[in-house]
Design a protein around this motif. Structure first.
Motif, PDB file in Angstrom:
ATOM      1  N   LYS A 215       0.838  -1.194   0.000  1.00 31.51           N
ATOM      2  CA  LYS A 215       0.000   0.000   0.000  1.00 31.51           C
ATOM      3  C   LYS A 215       0.878   1.251   0.000  1.00 31.51           C
ATOM      4  O   LYS A 215       1.634   1.487   0.952  1.00 31.51           O
ATOM      5  CB  LYS A 215      -0.909   0.006   1.245  1.00 31.51           C
ATOM      6  N   ASN A 216       0.780   2.041  -1.083  1.00 33.43           N
ATOM      7  CA  ASN A 216       1.503   3.317  -1.151  1.00 33.43           C
ATOM      8  C   ASN A 216       2.965   3.151  -0.713  1.00 33.43           C
ATOM      9  O   ASN A 216       3.482   3.890   0.135  1.00 33.43           O
ATOM     10  CB  ASN A 216       0.808   4.371  -0.271  1.00 33.43           C
ATOM     11  N   ALA A 217       3.619   2.157  -1.277  1.00 33.46           N
ATOM     12  CA  ALA A 217       4.968   1.800  -0.822  1.00 33.46           C
ATOM     13  C   ALA A 217       6.007   2.822  -1.275  1.00 33.46           C
ATOM     14  O   ALA A 217       5.923   3.387  -2.364  1.00 33.46           O
ATOM     15  CB  ALA A 217       5.348   0.429  -1.352  1.00 33.46           C
ATOM     16  N   GLU A 218       6.984   3.050  -0.415  1.00 34.87           N
ATOM     17  CA  GLU A 218       8.145   3.872  -0.746  1.00 34.87           C
ATOM     18  C   GLU A 218       9.221   2.958  -1.324  1.00 34.87           C
ATOM     19  O   GLU A 218       9.589   1.948  -0.716  1.00 34.87           O
ATOM     20  CB  GLU A 218       8.683   4.576   0.497  1.00 34.87           C
ATOM     21  N   GLU A 219       9.723   3.305  -2.503  1.00 32.01           N
ATOM     22  CA  GLU A 219      10.788   2.503  -3.124  1.00 32.01           C
ATOM     23  C   GLU A 219      12.137   3.122  -2.788  1.00 32.01           C
ATOM     24  O   GLU A 219      12.398   4.284  -3.103  1.00 32.01           O
ATOM     25  CB  GLU A 219      10.593   2.434  -4.638  1.00 32.01           C
ATOM     26  N   VAL A 220      12.994   2.351  -2.157  1.00 32.28           N
ATOM     27  CA  VAL A 220      14.326   2.800  -1.752  1.00 32.28           C
ATOM     28  C   VAL A 220      15.357   2.044  -2.584  1.00 32.28           C
ATOM     29  O   VAL A 220      15.396   0.807  -2.571  1.00 32.28           O
ATOM     30  CB  VAL A 220      14.573   2.544  -0.253  1.00 32.28           C
ATOM     31  N   THR A 221      16.188   2.766  -3.307  1.00 35.07           N
ATOM     32  CA  THR A 221      17.221   2.148  -4.142  1.00 35.07           C
ATOM     33  C   THR A 221      18.592   2.580  -3.647  1.00 35.07           C
ATOM     34  O   THR A 221      18.857   3.771  -3.484  1.00 35.07           O
ATOM     35  CB  THR A 221      17.062   2.556  -5.621  1.00 35.07           C
ATOM     36  N   VAL A 222      19.440   1.595  -3.388  1.00 39.55           N
ATOM     37  CA  VAL A 222      20.819   1.881  -2.982  1.00 39.55           C
ATOM     38  C   VAL A 222      21.734   1.397  -4.081  1.00 39.55           C
ATOM     39  O   VAL A 222      21.742   0.215  -4.419  1.00 39.55           O
ATOM     40  CB  VAL A 222      21.171   1.185  -1.646  1.00 39.55           C
ATOM     41  N   LYS A 223      22.467   2.317  -4.671  1.00 33.60           N
ATOM     42  CA  LYS A 223      23.419   1.978  -5.731  1.00 33.60           C
ATOM     43  C   LYS A 223      24.830   2.099  -5.169  1.00 33.60           C
ATOM     44  O   LYS A 223      25.219   3.159  -4.683  1.00 33.60           O
ATOM     45  CB  LYS A 223      23.256   2.923  -6.921  1.00 33.60           C
ATOM     46  N   SER A 224      25.571   0.996  -5.256  1.00 31.64           N
ATOM     47  CA  SER A 224      26.925   1.000  -4.733  1.00 31.64           C
ATOM     48  C   SER A 224      27.871   1.704  -5.704  1.00 31.64           C
ATOM     49  O   SER A 224      27.711   1.634  -6.910  1.00 31.64           O
ATOM     50  CB  SER A 224      27.419  -0.427  -4.515  1.00 31.64           C
ATOM     51  N   LYS A 225      28.876   2.395  -5.151  1.00 33.22           N
ATOM     52  CA  LYS A 225      29.923   2.964  -5.997  1.00 33.22           C
ATOM     53  C   LYS A 225      30.654   1.858  -6.733  1.00 33.22           C
ATOM     54  O   LYS A 225      31.020   1.980  -7.879  1.00 33.22           O
ATOM     55  CB  LYS A 225      30.912   3.765  -5.144  1.00 33.22           C
ATOM     56  N   THR A 226      30.891   0.748  -6.037  1.00 37.41           N
ATOM     57  CA  THR A 226      31.499  -0.420  -6.642  1.00 37.41           C
ATOM     58  C   THR A 226      30.582  -1.589  -6.368  1.00 37.41           C
ATOM     59  O   THR A 226      30.185  -1.822  -5.239  1.00 37.41           O
ATOM     60  CB  THR A 226      32.894  -0.689  -6.040  1.00 37.41           C
ATOM     61  N   ALA A 227      30.256  -2.335  -7.404  1.00 40.03           N
ATOM     62  CA  ALA A 227      29.281  -3.405  -7.246  1.00 40.03           C
ATOM     63  C   ALA A 227      29.790  -4.529  -6.367  1.00 40.03           C
ATOM     64  O   ALA A 227      29.030  -5.221  -5.731  1.00 40.03           O
ATOM     65  CB  ALA A 227      28.896  -3.953  -8.630  1.00 40.03           C
ATOM     66  N   THR A 228      31.099  -4.741  -6.349  1.00 42.64           N
ATOM     67  CA  THR A 228      31.659  -5.833  -5.566  1.00 42.64           C
ATOM     68  C   THR A 228      32.518  -5.287  -4.448  1.00 42.64           C
ATOM     69  O   THR A 228      33.038  -4.179  -4.517  1.00 42.64           O
ATOM     70  CB  THR A 228      32.507  -6.756  -6.457  1.00 42.64           C
ATOM     71  N   ALA A 229      32.692  -6.096  -3.403  1.00 42.12           N
ATOM     72  CA  ALA A 229      33.410  -5.652  -2.209  1.00 42.12           C
ATOM     73  C   ALA A 229      34.885  -5.385  -2.512  1.00 42.12           C
ATOM     74  O   ALA A 229      35.519  -6.102  -3.282  1.00 42.12           O
ATOM     75  CB  ALA A 229      33.277  -6.716  -1.116  1.00 42.12           C
ATOM     76  N   GLN A 230      35.417  -4.349  -1.871  1.00 39.37           N
ATOM     77  CA  GLN A 230      36.809  -3.973  -2.084  1.00 39.37           C
ATOM     78  C   GLN A 230      37.778  -4.977  -1.464  1.00 39.37           C
ATOM     79  O   GLN A 230      38.951  -5.002  -1.823  1.00 39.37           O
ATOM     80  CB  GLN A 230      37.070  -2.588  -1.490  1.00 39.37           C
ATOM     81  N   ASN A 231      37.298  -5.781  -0.524  1.00 42.30           N
ATOM     82  CA  ASN A 231      38.198  -6.728   0.139  1.00 42.30           C
ATOM     83  C   ASN A 231      38.300  -8.060  -0.598  1.00 42.30           C
ATOM     84  O   ASN A 231      38.846  -9.034  -0.073  1.00 42.30           O
ATOM     85  CB  ASN A 231      37.739  -6.970   1.588  1.00 42.30           C
ATOM     86  N   ILE A 232      37.755  -8.132  -1.822  1.00 39.41           N
ATOM     87  CA  ILE A 232      37.841  -9.349  -2.629  1.00 39.41           C
ATOM     88  C   ILE A 232      38.810  -9.119  -3.784  1.00 39.41           C
ATOM     89  O   ILE A 232      38.603  -8.220  -4.604  1.00 39.41           O
ATOM     90  CB  ILE A 232      36.465  -9.769  -3.177  1.00 39.41           C
ATOM     91  N   THR A 233      39.871  -9.904  -3.853  1.00 31.59           N
ATOM     92  CA  THR A 233      40.812  -9.850  -4.975  1.00 31.59           C
ATOM     93  C   THR A 233      40.198 -10.592  -6.151  1.00 31.59           C
ATOM     94  O   THR A 233      39.878 -11.776  -6.047  1.00 31.59           O
ATOM     95  CB  THR A 233      42.148 -10.506  -4.582  1.00 31.59           C
TER      96      THR A 233
END
Length: 594
Positions: A215-233
């Motif tokens: 009902k009358n939902a609020e859409e929240v979108t989070v866009k990452s600067k980098t899609a993958t984690a920085q701690n993964i080589t």
């Protein structure tokens, strides 16, 4: 449906930026958040928690690892009626692993609320445990759609007084075929409930679901600067399809890893690759959608406990899997979309740990690599195939480590006396006895044979008929198998040395209990066959002969188990491939013949 965007994963600006104190949370929930070490809300939490605290329906779009669970668990616990015996909140999750993960998170955030009971219900677990929990009463139910439907049908789950409903990983639930179950559950809940839907993507089916039930939902979108984690080589290796198994084997031998998930595209590929890896001495197990829940649970517990090191999985089977030991993810088959890549490598580098991801890319898949790099906003690092010298160096080092470990054994004195007696009675040097004992356990194929010179490989390719695999292959049977503790390396070493063959002359190797099947050139001469018939692996003559067990069709192609006429099997493509001067090791067959 109104929308709210947050364009990165940095702490949110605005009133929420100061931390959790300004969000109106229950003080006990706030204390639990402090206990687990949270200081500042993530963007999805900063945007979503105020909306849910205000009673709004929410659609949250964010990738894995952004803190979605806390985003809905914290406000639900802050508004929960602790005195109620009937469920107040229901969270639907696509997999057992995710349901347990969410349930554990609720338990952590409610650690200062002793009256709050959280109950996970999922397929594969005994109904008795779940029925007991439901009879005792639980304010929060976290379940998979199928098992929730079962309890609704049996009348053992009463959601007539439900206040909060969460659909977690909604896109995955629909992909896995739970759409009808989800709609059935939504239809059975009170009109007055508050709904939160979280998803990594927003396909039309999700948008339709949200439009119908929120009902009358609020859409929240989070866009990452980098899609993958920085701690993964993140690395990639260019490799032709027929050389993937050799590449993976070499990588596993030279790379130090704790536990690993190897992703393939299909269910059948999980079983086939896991069997090939086991034949090469690795503790690998397949996990896919066909696995019974009890067996799946045992497999994951074995991975957690260190009894298994490698899972070969499909995307759906690994969804929600969170095992601390997973240090590496290998994309054996490259995913066709960037979101799948992000989800896959998100299985490593969890909770701030470092992780490693390796991607196999064939020449025809370069466009998929470029898509992943664009989504990543940075290039992956290219690596080369580990050389024969790299592999042999590691094998020697591991051999030395095994000696060091065994020097501490309680049984060492007994064997020392036996060896000393043998040395005195036979006048043999201790070093020779040690080498003989090592040969008995390690066999003559301990070291990887050198790759053939490029000139020899090129000549072999030129002699091959057009469109063949580099020569016609036939299947030969040898009289050694698992009970003789034979390895693919020992088979290759013995046959190559005695028959004057190179590694490129080997196709699939299938090791059975008391014999093995080896694919070799169809035109082996009588002299070579005679020499190989009397070749030994360890103390056992191999007695190499043509395998006559698989019937042929009139066209000459062997029939597979399904009755289909099959051409050359994996590993029989054009030899030489992407690796130039580098060669390969034999492929270990995962299927039974005729």
């Amino acid at each position: 449906m109104s929308t709210h965007d947050d364009n990165d994963n940095s702490p949110a600006d605005g009133p929420e930026a100061g931390g959790f104190d300004d969000l109106g949370l229950d003080p006990r929930v706030r204390a639990a958040i402090t206990d687990v070490g949270y200081e500042t809300p993530s963007p999805i939490q900063a945007a979503t928690i105020p909306l849910l605290m205000a009673g709004r329906d929410v659609v949250g779009l964010a990738q894995t690892g952004t803190g979605k669970t806390a985003a809905f668990a914290i406000p639900i616990l802050s508004r929960l009626d602790e005195s109620a015996r009937k469920p107040q909140a229901l969270v639907l999750a696509p997999t057992r692993e995710l349901a347990l993960q969410v349930s554990e998170a609720f338990g952590s955030y409610s650690s200062h609320m002793p009256q709050v009971k959280v109950l996970p219900i999922y397929g594969g677990q005994s109904y008795g445990v779940q029925l007991s929990g439901l009879r005792r009463g639980a304010q929060v139910i976290v379940g998979t759609p199928g098992r929730v439907i079962d309890h609704l049908d049996k009348g053992t789950l009463d959601i007539s007084e439900l206040e909060y409903l969460v659909l977690d990983e909604a896109d995955e639930m629909l992909t896995m075929g739970f759409a009808e179950d989800v709609e059935r559950i939504l239809a059975d809940t009170p009109e007055s409930k508050q709904v939160a839907l979280f998803s990594a993507t927003m396909p039309s089916a999700i948008r339709r679901l949200a439009g119908k039930y929120l009902k009358n939902a609020e859409e929240v979108t989070v866009k990452s600067k980098t899609a993958t984690a920085q701690n993964i080589t993140q690395r990639y290796l260019q490799v032709s399809h027929q050389r993937k198994l050799d590449a993976l084997t070499r990588f596993l031998e030279v790379e130090s890893f704790d536990a690993m998930i190897v992703f393939v595209r299909t269910k059948s590929a999980t079983e086939e690759l896991a069997e090939k890896l086991r034949a090469r001495g690795f503790s690998a197990v397949a996990i896919n959608g066909d696995l019974a829940q009890a067996q799946r649970e045992r497999t994951i517990n074995q991975l957690k406990g260190g009894k298994i090191d490698i899972l070969v999985a499909t995307d759906v089977a690994a969804r929600g899997l969170d095992v601390d030991r997973i240090s590496h993810v290998v994309n054996y088959d490259i995913p066709h979309d960037t979101e799948s890549y992000v989800h896959r490598i998100g299985r490593t580098g969890r909770a701030g740990r470092s992780g490693n991801a390796l991607l196999f890319v064939s020449p025809r898949e370069r466009h998929l690599l470029r898509s992943i790099e664009r989504a990543n906003r940075e290039p992956l690092t290219e690596i080369g195939l580990p050389s024969v010298d790299d592999v042999n160096t590691q094998r020697k080092a591991k051999f030395a480590e095994s000696i060091t470990e065994n020097l501490g054994s309680d049984h060492l004195d007994m064997f020392r006396k036996l060896v000393e007696t043998y040395a005195q009675e036979n006048d043999v040097a201790m070093a020779d006895i040690a080498a003989a004992l090592a040969l008995e356990t390690r066999d003559g194929g301990f070291l990887m044979a050198p790759d053939p010179p490029e000139g020899e490989r090129q000549a072999r390719r030129e002699r091959a008929p057009r469109g063949s695999s580099g020569g016609n292959f036939a299947t030969y049977r040898i009289a050694v198998g698992r009970k003789h503790k034979v390895s693919p390396g020992a088979i290759v070493g013995a046959i190559a040395n005695e028959g004057g063959l190179s590694r490129g002359d080997f196709g699939n190797i299938s090791i059975r209990d008391d014999f093995s099947l080896v694919e070799l050139p169809d035109d082996l001469g009588n002299e070579t066959l005679a020499a190989l018939r009397h070749t030994r692996i360890g103390k056992n003559p191999i007695d190499l002969r043509r395998d006559m067990g698989a019937p042929r069709t009139r066209g000459g192609a062997k029939r597979t188990a399904s009755g289909q006429r099959g051409g050359p099997r994996e590993g029989h493509g054009k030899r030489g491939g992407d690796w130039g001067k580098r060669g390969g090791t034999p492929r270990v067959a995962g299927r039974r013949r005729g």
